[in-house]
Design an enzyme around this catalytic site. Structure first.
Site, mmCIF file in Angstrom:
data_model
loop_
_atom_site.group_PDB
_atom_site.id
_atom_site.type_symbol
_atom_site.label_atom_id
_atom_site.label_comp_id
_atom_site.label_asym_id
_atom_site.label_seq_id
_atom_site.Cartn_x
_atom_site.Cartn_y
_atom_site.Cartn_z
ATOM 1 C CB ALA A 71 -19.738 5.043 7.255
ATOM 2 N N GLY A 116 -16.803 9.622 6.934
ATOM 3 C CA GLY A 116 -17.157 9.767 8.347
ATOM 4 C C GLY A 116 -15.941 10.026 9.232
ATOM 5 C CD GLU A 139 -18.841 11.096 2.568
ATOM 6 O OE1 GLU A 139 -18.067 11.711 1.817
ATOM 7 O OE2 GLU A 139 -18.730 11.107 3.798
HETATM 8 N N1 DAK Z 1 -15.495 0.227 5.236
HETATM 9 C C1 DAK Z 1 -15.246 -1.073 5.391
HETATM 10 N N2 DAK Z 1 -14.039 -1.638 5.196
HETATM 11 C C2 DAK Z 1 -13.039 -0.817 4.824
HETATM 12 C C3 DAK Z 1 -13.228 0.562 4.647
HETATM 13 C C4 DAK Z 1 -14.526 1.099 4.867
HETATM 14 N N3 DAK Z 1 -14.811 2.401 4.775
HETATM 15 N N4 DAK Z 1 -12.057 1.107 4.280
HETATM 16 C C5 DAK Z 1 -11.173 0.108 4.227
HETATM 17 N N5 DAK Z 1 -11.760 -1.060 4.552
HETATM 18 C C6 DAK Z 1 -11.150 -2.386 4.612
HETATM 19 C C7 DAK Z 1 -10.921 -2.937 3.212
HETATM 20 O O1 DAK Z 1 -12.098 -3.506 2.708
HETATM 21 C C8 DAK Z 1 -9.844 -3.954 3.494
HETATM 22 O O2 DAK Z 1 -10.435 -5.100 4.073
HETATM 23 P P1 DAK Z 1 -9.939 -6.610 3.644
HETATM 24 O O3 DAK Z 1 -10.109 -6.694 2.171
HETATM 25 O O4 DAK Z 1 -8.496 -6.647 4.074
HETATM 26 O O5 DAK Z 1 -10.843 -7.509 4.432
HETATM 27 C C9 DAK Z 1 -9.020 -3.301 4.575
HETATM 28 O O6 DAK Z 1 -9.855 -2.303 5.170
HETATM 29 C C10 DAK Z 1 -7.789 -2.614 4.026
HETATM 30 O O7 DAK Z 1 -8.196 -1.746 2.981
HETATM 31 P P2 DAK Z 1 -7.502 -1.740 1.546
HETATM 32 O O8 DAK Z 1 -7.000 -3.095 1.186
HETATM 33 O O9 DAK Z 1 -8.475 -1.107 0.602
HETATM 34 O O10 DAK Z 1 -6.253 -0.782 1.810
HETATM 35 P P3 DAK Z 1 -5.545 0.228 0.807
HETATM 36 O O11 DAK Z 1 -4.338 0.727 1.516
HETATM 37 O O12 DAK Z 1 -5.382 -0.382 -0.553
HETATM 38 O O13 DAK Z 1 -6.585 1.449 0.611
HETATM 39 C C11 DAK Z 1 -8.175 3.111 1.437
HETATM 40 C C12 DAK Z 1 -6.928 2.231 1.734
HETATM 41 C C13 DAK Z 1 -8.584 3.789 2.713
HETATM 42 C C14 DAK Z 1 -7.775 4.178 0.397
HETATM 43 C C15 DAK Z 1 -9.286 2.215 0.829
HETATM 44 O O14 DAK Z 1 -9.498 1.119 1.724
HETATM 45 C C16 DAK Z 1 -10.583 2.924 0.665
HETATM 46 O O15 DAK Z 1 -10.776 3.638 -0.327
HETATM 47 N N6 DAK Z 1 -11.497 2.723 1.601
HETATM 48 C C17 DAK Z 1 -12.835 3.221 1.503
HETATM 49 C C18 DAK Z 1 -12.908 4.699 1.730
HETATM 50 C C19 DAK Z 1 -14.313 5.148 1.690
HETATM 51 O O16 DAK Z 1 -14.935 5.237 0.588
HETATM 52 N N7 DAK Z 1 -14.920 5.329 2.875
HETATM 53 C C20 DAK Z 1 -16.313 5.546 3.025
HETATM 54 C C21 DAK Z 1 -16.613 6.980 2.833
HETATM 55 S S1 DAK Z 1 -18.339 7.214 2.862
HETATM 56 C C22 DAK Z 1 -24.644 7.831 6.669
HETATM 57 C C23 DAK Z 1 -23.997 8.995 6.789
HETATM 58 C C24 DAK Z 1 -22.672 9.066 6.490
HETATM 59 C C25 DAK Z 1 -21.989 7.984 6.037
HETATM 60 C C26 DAK Z 1 -22.661 6.820 5.943
HETATM 61 C C27 DAK Z 1 -23.956 6.737 6.253
HETATM 62 N N8 DAK Z 1 -26.003 7.748 6.940
HETATM 63 C C28 DAK Z 1 -26.801 8.949 6.895
HETATM 64 C C29 DAK Z 1 -26.552 6.529 7.363
HETATM 65 C C30 DAK Z 1 -20.614 8.098 5.739
HETATM 66 C C31 DAK Z 1 -20.127 7.514 4.687
HETATM 67 C C32 DAK Z 1 -18.717 7.458 4.458
HETATM 68 O O17 DAK Z 1 -17.909 7.583 5.346
#
Ligand code: DAK
Length: 265
Positions: A71, A116, A139
């Site tokens: 997400a 997500g 998460e």
């Molecule tokens: N959200 C927003 N932007 C993201 C992102 C994300 N999940 N993942 C990556 N980006 C963006 C980065 O901020 C960066 O943007 P700029 O700085 O260039 O503007 C760009 O994508 C490239 O990312 P990185 O520079 O970080 O690239 P790397 O190769 O170094 O790393 C990575 C890639 C995928 C390992 C890293 O970006 C990362 O760890 N990303 C976050 C992964 C994550 O934690 N995802 C969220 C999981 S939690 C809900 C229910 C469910 C959920 C939410 C709400 N409700 C009940 C309402 C679900 C939650 C989730 O999915």
């Protein structure tokens, strides 16, 4: 009737009975914000409404790095509980739509498949991963629990112990490990990912597609029922296939030693 105008965050392309839905925010690693979840929902409505022409749906991510990196954290950061519930509702609606499609669905996991994103892939009927893909439910590293079905769908794929390990540690596993634990059904080199998926789709398309759809339905609907009830359900479905032209054609083709040409009726 569903339509595909004004979809900014996804692409839907059709080619010979196979539709490819691409989550298209590569600059954000295809992270899912509300607008993207709404677009996914609209695209899925279109796919459902066009089941005459679309028989298999492939879900993938744009670019070379990510399937979906979860997400959108920038959108979630300032959310209150009500807004979180609204986002969650959107996601559950879209993911439920995928699971309930009559068509067979394949996730082509081309890169990071996190949070997500893994929940989206887990909603598909099967998953084929690039050897470079990485999988995780991070998460808890953000102080939340999986909220798009991850505690349930991942658990059903890999079992409680592995799901709890992945969710509690928030660490990523690679494609080989994802294959070993049952997240992936196949692994392909990145350049072969889509052709591998296409080959699976082509094999499915040769079969009686009403039967494929019914098999998917009974597997999903009966999997959590007591075995005798589930077997009864299967028996009902099995009997219903004898009301189709496909069953007559499939068995006639076998007896006449030729390939079946299923009318899908
Ligand atoms: N959200 C927003 N932007 C993201 C992102 C994300 N999940 N993942 C990556 N980006 C963006 C980065 O901020 C960066 O943007 P700029 O700085 O260039 O503007 C760009 O994508 C490239 O990312 P990185 O520079 O970080 O690239 P790397 O190769 O170094 O790393 C990575 C890639 C995928 C390992 C890293 O970006 C990362 O760890 N990303 C976050 C992964 C994550 O934690 N995802 C969220 C999981 S939690 C809900 C229910 C469910 C959920 C939410 C709400 N409700 C009940 C309402 C679900 C939650 C989730 O999915």
């Amino acid at each position: 009737m569903s339509d595909l105008t004004n979809l900014d965050n996804v692409l839907l392309e059709e080619n010979e009975s196979v539709a490819v839905l691409t989550i298209n925010r590569p600059k954000s690693m295809n992270a899912l914000n509300s607008a993207t979840l709404i677009d996914i929902g609209k695209a899925l409505d279109y796919v459902k409404d066009h089941s005459d022409s679309i028989k298999v749906l492939v879900v993938t991510g744009a670019g070379e790095k990510a399937f979906v990196a979860g997400a959108d954290i920038s959108q979630m950061h300032d959310m209150n509980s009500l807004e979180a519930a609204e986002l969650s509702k959107l996601a559950h609606e879209s993911y439920g739509k995928i699971e309930n499609l009559p068509q067979f669905t394949i996730a082509a996991v081309n890169g990071y498949c996190l949070g997500g994103g893994l929940e989206l892939a887990s909603s598909c009927d099967m998953r084929v991963g690039s050897s470079k893909a990485k999988f995780g439910q991070p998460e808890v590293t953000l102080g939340i629990v999986p909220g798009f079905g991850g505690t349930q769908r991942l658990t059903r794929l890999v079992g409680r112990g592995k799901a709890k390990e992945m969710i509690a540690t928030g660490t990523m596993i690679d494609a080989t490990e994802a294959f070993r634990v049952g997240i992936l059904e196949e692994i392909a080199e990145p350049e072969d990912l889509m052709s591998t998926v296409q080959k699976i789709a082509s094999t499915i398309l040769k079969n009686g597609l009403i039967a494929v759809s019914m098999a998917k339905y009974v597997i999903d609907r009966a999997a959590d029922l007591p075995l005798d009830t589930a077997i009864d359900f299967e028996t009902q479905m099995w009997a219903q296939t004898f009301a189709t032209e496909d069953q007559k054609e499939g068995m006639a083709a076998f007896l006449e030693k030729r390939h079946a040409k299923f009318p899908n009726k």
